[in-house]
Structures are given as C-alpha cells and as structure tokens.
Scaffold this motif. Structure first.
Motif, PDB file in Angstrom:
ATOM      1  N   ASP A   1       0.817  -1.219   0.000  1.00  0.00           N
ATOM      2  CA  ASP A   1       0.000   0.000   0.000  1.00  0.00           C
ATOM      3  C   ASP A   1       0.851   1.269   0.000  1.00  0.00           C
ATOM      4  OD1 ASP A   1      -2.315  -1.606   2.254  1.00  0.00           O
ATOM      5  OD2 ASP A   1      -2.409  -1.439   0.069  1.00  0.00           O
ATOM      6  N   ALA A   2       2.142   1.128   0.199  1.00  0.00           N
ATOM      7  CA  ALA A   2       3.026   2.291   0.208  1.00  0.00           C
ATOM      8  C   ALA A   2       2.969   2.988  -1.148  1.00  0.00           C
ATOM      9  CB  ALA A   2       4.451   1.874   0.518  1.00  0.00           C
ATOM     10  N   ALA A   3       2.515   4.232  -1.147  1.00  0.00           N
ATOM     11  CA  ALA A   3       2.291   4.977  -2.386  1.00  0.00           C
ATOM     12  C   ALA A   3       1.880   6.399  -2.001  1.00  0.00           C
ATOM     13  CB  ALA A   3       1.189   4.320  -3.220  1.00  0.00           C
ATOM     14  N   GLU A   4       1.600   7.200  -3.037  1.00  0.00           N
ATOM     15  CA  GLU A   4       1.034   8.531  -2.796  1.00  0.00           C
ATOM     16  C   GLU A   4      -0.438   8.495  -3.154  1.00  0.00           C
ATOM     17  OE1 GLU A   4       3.189  11.809  -4.504  1.00  0.00           O
ATOM     18  OE2 GLU A   4       2.283  13.199  -3.059  1.00  0.00           O
ATOM     19  N   TYR A   5      -1.244   9.118  -2.320  1.00  0.00           N
ATOM     20  CA  TYR A   5      -2.689   9.084  -2.475  1.00  0.00           C
ATOM     21  C   TYR A   5      -3.221  10.498  -2.673  1.00  0.00           C
ATOM     22  CZ  TYR A   5      -2.382   4.262  -0.963  1.00  0.00           C
ATOM     23  OH  TYR A   5      -2.071   2.923  -0.889  1.00  0.00           O
ATOM     24  N   PHE A   6      -4.110  10.631  -3.645  1.00  0.00           N
ATOM     25  CA  PHE A   6      -4.671  11.934  -3.967  1.00  0.00           C
ATOM     26  C   PHE A   6      -6.190  11.893  -3.871  1.00  0.00           C
ATOM     27  CE2 PHE A   6      -0.974  14.151  -5.506  1.00  0.00           C
ATOM     28  CZ  PHE A   6      -0.133  13.150  -5.962  1.00  0.00           C
ATOM     29  N   CYS A   7      -6.731  12.884  -3.201  1.00  0.00           N
ATOM     30  CA  CYS A   7      -8.163  13.123  -3.187  1.00  0.00           C
ATOM     31  C   CYS A   7      -8.455  14.164  -4.269  1.00  0.00           C
ATOM     32  CB  CYS A   7      -8.581  13.643  -1.819  1.00  0.00           C
ATOM     33  SG  CYS A   7     -10.337  13.895  -1.586  1.00  0.00           S
ATOM     34  N   ALA A   8      -9.568  14.018  -4.966  1.00  0.00           N
ATOM     35  CA  ALA A   8      -9.889  14.945  -6.054  1.00  0.00           C
ATOM     36  C   ALA A   8     -11.385  15.185  -6.119  1.00  0.00           C
ATOM     37  CB  ALA A   8      -9.380  14.396  -7.395  1.00  0.00           C
ATOM     38  N   VAL A   9     -11.746  16.339  -6.667  1.00  0.00           N
ATOM     39  CA  VAL A   9     -13.150  16.710  -6.798  1.00  0.00           C
ATOM     40  C   VAL A   9     -13.372  17.315  -8.172  1.00  0.00           C
ATOM     41  CG1 VAL A   9     -12.802  19.022  -5.827  1.00  0.00           C
ATOM     42  CG2 VAL A   9     -15.058  17.962  -5.679  1.00  0.00           C
ATOM     43  N   THR A  10     -14.551  17.114  -8.711  1.00  0.00           N
ATOM     44  CA  THR A  10     -14.910  17.761  -9.970  1.00  0.00           C
ATOM     45  C   THR A  10     -15.341  19.185  -9.663  1.00  0.00           C
ATOM     46  OG1 THR A  10     -15.649  15.685 -10.911  1.00  0.00           O
ATOM     47  CG2 THR A  10     -16.446  17.692 -11.955  1.00  0.00           C
ATOM     48  N   PRO A  11     -14.772  20.188 -10.325  1.00  0.00           N
ATOM     49  CA  PRO A  11     -15.162  21.564 -10.036  1.00  0.00           C
ATOM     50  C   PRO A  11     -16.593  21.840 -10.425  1.00  0.00           C
ATOM     51  CG  PRO A  11     -13.713  21.488 -11.936  1.00  0.00           C
ATOM     52  CD  PRO A  11     -13.736  20.110 -11.370  1.00  0.00           C
ATOM     53  N   GLU A  12     -17.264  22.655  -9.635  1.00  0.00           N
ATOM     54  CA  GLU A  12     -18.651  22.960  -9.898  1.00  0.00           C
ATOM     55  C   GLU A  12     -18.778  23.867 -11.110  1.00  0.00           C
ATOM     56  OE1 GLU A  12     -18.786  24.813  -5.413  1.00  0.00           O
ATOM     57  OE2 GLU A  12     -20.193  25.571  -6.879  1.00  0.00           O
ATOM     58  N   GLY A  13     -19.923  23.778 -11.749  1.00  0.00           N
ATOM     59  CA  GLY A  13     -20.229  24.696 -12.831  1.00  0.00           C
ATOM     60  C   GLY A  13     -19.529  24.384 -14.130  1.00  0.00           C
ATOM     61  N   PHE A  14     -18.916  23.223 -14.246  1.00  0.00           N
ATOM     62  CA  PHE A  14     -18.204  22.905 -15.476  1.00  0.00           C
ATOM     63  C   PHE A  14     -18.797  21.710 -16.195  1.00  0.00           C
ATOM     64  CE2 PHE A  14     -14.803  25.887 -15.797  1.00  0.00           C
ATOM     65  CZ  PHE A  14     -14.636  26.344 -14.509  1.00  0.00           C
TER      66      PHE A  14
ATOM     67  N   THR B   1      -0.953  12.702  -0.191  1.00  0.00           N
ATOM     68  CA  THR B   1      -0.440  12.149   1.062  1.00  0.00           C
ATOM     69  C   THR B   1       0.395  10.920   0.744  1.00  0.00           C
ATOM     70  OG1 THR B   1      -2.331  12.906   2.366  1.00  0.00           O
ATOM     71  CG2 THR B   1      -1.000  11.123   3.291  1.00  0.00           C
ATOM     72  N   THR B   2       1.633  10.937   1.187  1.00  0.00           N
ATOM     73  CA  THR B   2       2.506   9.784   0.998  1.00  0.00           C
ATOM     74  C   THR B   2       2.325   8.824   2.161  1.00  0.00           C
ATOM     75  OG1 THR B   2       4.131  11.114  -0.207  1.00  0.00           O
ATOM     76  CG2 THR B   2       4.885   9.018   0.715  1.00  0.00           C
ATOM     77  N   LEU B   3       1.959   7.611   1.841  1.00  0.00           N
ATOM     78  CA  LEU B   3       1.764   6.577   2.877  1.00  0.00           C
ATOM     79  C   LEU B   3       3.008   5.697   2.942  1.00  0.00           C
ATOM     80  CD1 LEU B   3      -0.035   5.064   4.914  1.00  0.00           C
ATOM     81  CD2 LEU B   3      -0.837   3.664   2.980  1.00  0.00           C
ATOM     82  N   GLN B   4       3.583   5.643   4.114  1.00  0.00           N
ATOM     83  CA  GLN B   4       4.711   4.749   4.369  1.00  0.00           C
ATOM     84  C   GLN B   4       4.214   3.605   5.237  1.00  0.00           C
ATOM     85  OE1 GLN B   4       7.740   6.306   6.984  1.00  0.00           O
ATOM     86  NE2 GLN B   4       9.303   4.912   6.224  1.00  0.00           N
ATOM     87  N   VAL B   5       4.552   2.380   4.888  1.00  0.00           N
ATOM     88  CA  VAL B   5       4.168   1.212   5.671  1.00  0.00           C
ATOM     89  C   VAL B   5       5.427   0.549   6.196  1.00  0.00           C
ATOM     90  CG1 VAL B   5       2.906  -0.965   5.706  1.00  0.00           C
ATOM     91  CG2 VAL B   5       2.121   0.907   4.230  1.00  0.00           C
ATOM     92  N   LYS B   6       5.528   0.484   7.517  1.00  0.00           N
ATOM     93  CA  LYS B   6       6.713  -0.086   8.149  1.00  0.00           C
ATOM     94  C   LYS B   6       6.484  -1.549   8.496  1.00  0.00           C
ATOM     95  CE  LYS B   6       6.344   3.061  11.259  1.00  0.00           C
ATOM     96  NZ  LYS B   6       6.540   3.910  12.467  1.00  0.00           N
TER      97      LYS B   6
END
Lengths: 113, 116
Positions: free
Chosen positions: B85-98, B110-115
C-alpha cells in the motif's frame, strides 16, 4: 490495449528551447487532459479537450499550447522553456467526462536547466 | 471556488495497522469525489469514487471511504495496511459549474509509508 501512452519518459531542456510532449490513447475516449505534478502541490490542469478540434485552458495554461486534430492524439507544446516548467506531466483521458474514471499515462519527467 | 485539502503530507503506519488518510473539500453543491493512488514512477489509478448513491464507498485493494456532508469530508481508510500500500494518495473533486468536462481539482497528496 496500451491505454494512454506518453513520450518521452524523461527529458532535459535548456532554457529557451521548445519541445512537444506526446500523448496517444487507444481507448476511443473523447475527453483528454494534461496535468502537471509538482511536489506537495498535487496535480494542476494545464489544458483539456472534449473532442477532436476542441481545446480549452485549465488552471495553469501559460507557457503551453495544445492541439487536438484526432481523437487519439493530444500533444502538449512548450515554447521557450523556463525553469518553472520543470515538472512531471501527465496526460489523462475519460470516456464521458464528469464522474467517470480518468486513465493516466505514466508521465513525462521534464527538467529545464 | 472549490478546493480539496488533504491533512498530512506524510502518514506512516505499521503493517497490519489501520490506514486513515484525510480529505476535506469545499463545495456549495453536491460534489463528485475521487481517491487516486500513485505508485512510484507510475501514473495515477482510481481507487474509488463517490457518486451520491451511497455514502460508504468501497474501492480496490480493500480501501473504502465515507462521504460526510456535515463534515465536508471524504476520508480514506483500510483496516489493515500491507507493504504494497506504500504509495502517494490523492483526493480529487470535480469543479462545480463545469458540466460534463471531467476536469479534476486535486489535493496536495499524502505519501503513505508502511513499516514492517
């Protein structure tokens, strides 16, 4: 299916040079996008296209140009490269736009020196 | 204007521990929300998306996210972290009105590190 293919994977440019980042998709999607990714900044939209012959600016279009002559290809042109354009560039596509999965290429890492 | 905020640029967990990655959005209309994952030297791939059909959304690789309108949040969780699961995670949203353009506004990642 290859999906979304970007070339080159890496490139070093000198200040003032120009280049074209290539993006090709074999998914027959109408919608295509160019994003740039900078550390700690997430991805920012540069340009997008909703179909062949139609392009529009995104959030950070300055210093870039695009064209969309075919459904498959969406090249991104950098004119007069500047250090601020050092970034990782991603091309993406969606089948129908809003609320659908975006498919990304593997990126082009560009360094301007 | 819409925005997405991910709290914590780096999160470190032990293998087998709970994963919680936070995402808050601003929007005056019901949003379309997504979580994407980026493995090293790869493009982004979709983990899950909120479509307004259900507030608890299940995605790939055991991840899920809960849409909470009152908190304007869409946090990503996984009960037990795996090294993969170690990776970078992105949250995203569709902009309104488009309308139907599919444009996305991304959080900072957010970079997730798993030890082990």
């Amino acid at each position: 299916n290859a999906g979304v293919t970007q070339t080159p994977k890496f490139r070093i440019l000198k200040i003032g040079q120009s280049m074209t980042l290539q993006c090709t998709q074999d998914m027959n999607h109408n919608y295509m996008y160019w994003y740039r990714q900078d550390p700690g900044m997430g991805l920012k939209l540069i340009y997008y296209s909703v179909g062949a012959g139609i392009t529009d600016k995104g959030e950070v279009p300055n210093g870039y140009n695009v064209s969309r002559s075919t459904t498959e290809d969406f090249p991104l042109r950098l004119e007069l490269a500047a250090p601020s354009q050092t970034s990782v560039y991603f091309c993406a596509t969606t089948i129908k736009g809003q609320n659908t999965e975006a498919f990304f290429g593997q990126g082009t890492r560009l360094t301007v020196v | 204007a819409q925005s997405v905020t991910q709290l914590g640029s780096h999160v470190s967990v032990s293998e087998g521990a709970l994963v919680l990655l936070r995402c808050n959005y601003s929007s005056s209309v019901p949003p379309y929300l997504f979580w994407y994952v980026q493995y090293p030297n790869q493009g982004l791939q979709l983990l899950l998306k909120y479509t307004s059909a259900a507030t608890l959304v299940k995605g790939i690789n055991g991840f899920e996210a809960e849409f909470k309108k009152s908190e304007t949040s869409f946090h990503l969780t996984k009960p037990s972290a795996h090294m993969s699961d170690a990776a970078e995670y992105f949250c995203a949203v569709t902009p309104e009105g488009f309308g139907n353009t599919g444009k996305l506004i991304f959080g900072q990642g957010t970079t997730l590190q798993v030890k082990p």
